[in-house]
Write a protein that holds these residues in place. Structure first.
Motif, PDB file in Angstrom:
ATOM      1  N   ALA A   4       4.442  86.255  96.992  1.00 39.19           N
ATOM      2  CA  ALA A   4       4.827  86.287  98.398  1.00 39.19           C
ATOM      3  C   ALA A   4       6.325  86.558  98.513  1.00 39.19           C
ATOM      4  CB  ALA A   4       4.484  84.962  99.069  1.00 39.19           C
ATOM      5  N   VAL A   5       6.688  87.358  99.500  1.00 36.32           N
ATOM      6  CA  VAL A   5       8.087  87.639  99.815  1.00 36.32           C
ATOM      7  C   VAL A   5       8.261  87.427 101.317  1.00 36.32           C
ATOM      8  CG1 VAL A   5       9.953  89.344  99.792  1.00 36.32           C
ATOM      9  CG2 VAL A   5       8.231  89.356  97.974  1.00 36.32           C
ATOM     10  N   PHE A   6       9.302  86.676 101.688  1.00 36.74           N
ATOM     11  CA  PHE A   6       9.648  86.493 103.091  1.00 36.74           C
ATOM     12  C   PHE A   6      10.635  87.581 103.494  1.00 36.74           C
ATOM     13  CE2 PHE A   6       8.057  82.348 102.038  1.00 36.74           C
ATOM     14  CZ  PHE A   6       7.455  81.901 103.210  1.00 36.74           C
ATOM     15  N   TYR A   7      10.398  88.209 104.639  1.00 35.12           N
ATOM     16  CA  TYR A   7      11.283  89.243 105.170  1.00 35.12           C
ATOM     17  C   TYR A   7      11.772  88.829 106.553  1.00 35.12           C
ATOM     18  CZ  TYR A   7       9.381  92.372 101.597  1.00 35.12           C
ATOM     19  OH  TYR A   7       8.994  92.945 100.414  1.00 35.12           O
ATOM     20  N   GLU A   8      13.032  89.082 106.803  1.00 31.99           N
ATOM     21  CA  GLU A   8      13.608  88.879 108.138  1.00 31.99           C
ATOM     22  C   GLU A   8      14.152  90.217 108.616  1.00 31.99           C
ATOM     23  OE1 GLU A   8      17.683  87.049 109.510  1.00 31.99           O
ATOM     24  OE2 GLU A   8      16.239  85.437 109.116  1.00 31.99           O
ATOM     25  N   PHE A   9      13.804  90.593 109.836  1.00 30.90           N
ATOM     26  CA  PHE A   9      14.289  91.830 110.447  1.00 30.90           C
ATOM     27  C   PHE A   9      15.121  91.494 111.674  1.00 30.90           C
ATOM     28  CE2 PHE A   9      10.914  93.409 107.842  1.00 30.90           C
ATOM     29  CZ  PHE A   9      11.332  94.675 107.473  1.00 30.90           C
ATOM     30  N   ILE A  10      16.142  92.313 111.926  1.00 31.82           N
ATOM     31  CA  ILE A  10      17.011  92.128 113.079  1.00 31.82           C
ATOM     32  C   ILE A  10      17.189  93.469 113.770  1.00 31.82           C
ATOM     33  CG2 ILE A  10      19.146  92.473 111.757  1.00 31.82           C
ATOM     34  CD1 ILE A  10      20.392  90.261 113.578  1.00 31.82           C
ATOM     35  N   ASN A  11      17.274  93.420 115.104  1.00 28.61           N
ATOM     36  CA  ASN A  11      17.526  94.630 115.875  1.00 28.61           C
ATOM     37  C   ASN A  11      19.017  94.682 116.174  1.00 28.61           C
ATOM     38  OD1 ASN A  11      17.760  96.648 117.851  1.00 28.61           O
ATOM     39  ND2 ASN A  11      15.671  96.281 118.533  1.00 28.61           N
ATOM     40  N   THR A  50      18.782  98.172 105.242  1.00 28.69           N
ATOM     41  CA  THR A  50      19.337  96.831 105.368  1.00 28.69           C
ATOM     42  C   THR A  50      20.498  96.737 106.342  1.00 28.69           C
ATOM     43  OG1 THR A  50      20.853  97.151 103.516  1.00 28.69           O
ATOM     44  CG2 THR A  50      18.678  96.245 103.010  1.00 28.69           C
ATOM     45  N   SER A  51      20.670  95.532 106.860  1.00 27.65           N
ATOM     46  CA  SER A  51      21.844  95.218 107.672  1.00 27.65           C
ATOM     47  C   SER A  51      22.997  94.869 106.739  1.00 27.65           C
ATOM     48  CB  SER A  51      21.540  94.028 108.587  1.00 27.65           C
ATOM     49  OG  SER A  51      21.436  92.843 107.817  1.00 27.65           O
ATOM     50  N   SER A 101      18.358  99.557 116.448  1.00 25.68           N
ATOM     51  CA  SER A 101      17.659  99.872 115.200  1.00 25.68           C
ATOM     52  C   SER A 101      17.220  98.585 114.511  1.00 25.68           C
ATOM     53  CB  SER A 101      18.576 100.631 114.245  1.00 25.68           C
ATOM     54  OG  SER A 101      18.921 101.870 114.783  1.00 25.68           O
ATOM     55  N   TRP A 102      15.989  98.580 114.017  1.00 21.54           N
ATOM     56  CA  TRP A 102      15.496  97.450 113.247  1.00 21.54           C
ATOM     57  C   TRP A 102      15.953  97.590 111.803  1.00 21.54           C
ATOM     58  CZ3 TRP A 102      13.773  93.116 115.204  1.00 21.54           C
ATOM     59  CH2 TRP A 102      13.295  93.125 116.504  1.00 21.54           C
ATOM     60  N   LEU A 103      16.519  96.512 111.259  1.00 26.47           N
ATOM     61  CA  LEU A 103      17.036  96.511 109.895  1.00 26.47           C
ATOM     62  C   LEU A 103      16.554  95.276 109.153  1.00 26.47           C
ATOM     63  CD1 LEU A 103      20.718  97.459 110.768  1.00 26.47           C
ATOM     64  CD2 LEU A 103      18.962  98.994 109.871  1.00 26.47           C
ATOM     65  N   LEU A 104      16.368  95.423 107.864  1.00 28.78           N
ATOM     66  CA  LEU A 104      16.038  94.285 107.001  1.00 28.78           C
ATOM     67  C   LEU A 104      17.276  93.421 106.894  1.00 28.78           C
ATOM     68  CD1 LEU A 104      14.028  92.879 105.090  1.00 28.78           C
ATOM     69  CD2 LEU A 104      14.906  94.354 103.264  1.00 28.78           C
ATOM     70  N   ASN A 105      17.175  92.159 107.293  1.00 25.69           N
ATOM     71  CA  ASN A 105      18.330  91.268 107.356  1.00 25.69           C
ATOM     72  C   ASN A 105      18.325  90.223 106.249  1.00 25.69           C
ATOM     73  OD1 ASN A 105      20.736  90.688 108.888  1.00 25.69           O
ATOM     74  ND2 ASN A 105      19.742  88.775 109.509  1.00 25.69           N
ATOM     75  N   ASN A 106      17.151  89.928 105.676  1.00 28.20           N
ATOM     76  CA  ASN A 106      17.053  88.940 104.609  1.00 28.20           C
ATOM     77  C   ASN A 106      15.703  89.107 103.914  1.00 28.20           C
ATOM     78  OD1 ASN A 106      17.713  86.825 102.941  1.00 28.20           O
ATOM     79  ND2 ASN A 106      17.471  85.233 104.476  1.00 28.20           N
ATOM     80  N   ALA A 107      15.667  88.784 102.638  1.00 26.58           N
ATOM     81  CA  ALA A 107      14.427  88.806 101.869  1.00 26.58           C
ATOM     82  C   ALA A 107      14.558  87.748 100.767  1.00 26.58           C
ATOM     83  CB  ALA A 107      14.185  90.172 101.246  1.00 26.58           C
TER      84      ALA A 107
END
Length: 188
Positions: free
Chosen positions: A169-176, A112-113, A180-186
């Protein structure tokens, strides 16, 4: 032979016997630790096999197909971001599919971020009352792809229990960040 010499010989013989028994005990301990290390070694989804079930080969293939299938109609920029983030996405989704809890923070915090940190990360298992706990969920599909910025995107993952027929269902947001790619929101 003197008595002190005889006592010394007996003492040495007992010491050697004790060393041999200690060596056998240490070898047995070493073998036990080797088996423990094998059980604790991360499986392909990153979780020690002793703690949770892991995705089957068919489920891993289904996960990879779900990610790539819905991206074919998207623009090259989003496809390139997703291809770059794909190892992180697969790690997050496969752990979420197998970790049976409302809050996935324990197994996803390392991905995670600072936005999420070690807080609440909703897990697909929470609302599923009848899904058996000895199997991982399957990933039915990924969809609703949105490019949030030049370094972030969001999508929805639909988890499915083959045994109970339940889905979540789960929404995922990734940020670079810094390469590095990190999970930013779920969220649900």
């Amino acid at each position: 032979m003197s008595i002190s010499f005889r006592v010394s010989v007996v003492a040495v013989a007992l010491s050697l016997t004790a060393c041999a028994e200690t060596g056998t005990a240490l070898q047995s301990l070493n073998n036990g630790l080797a088996q423990f290390n094998q059980a604790m070694a991360p499986s392909p989804n990153g979780t020690p096999a002793v703690f949770t079930p892991s995705l089957s080969a068919e489920q891993r293939t289904q996960l990879n197909n779900a990610v790539s299938a819905s991206l074919t109609s998207r623009d090259a920029g989003l496809r390139n971001m997703v291809n770059s983030a794909s190892p992180m996405m697969v790690a997050v989704m496969s752990k979420a599919a197998c970790y049976q809890n409302w809050n996935d923070a324990r197994v996803l915090s390392m991905y995670t971020s600072a936005q999420i940190g070690n807080g609440f990360i909703p897990g697909p298992w929470g609302p599923m009352k009848y899904a058996p706990k000895n199997h991982c969920l399957s990933i039915l599909r990924t969809d609703s792809w949105t490019q949030k910025s030049l370094n972030a995107f969001q999508y929805r993952t639909v988890y499915y229990s083959l045994e109970s027929g339940e889905s979540q269902a789960v929404f995922y947001e990734f940020i670079n960040q810094d390469g590095s790619w990190l999970l930013n929101n779920a969220y649900f």
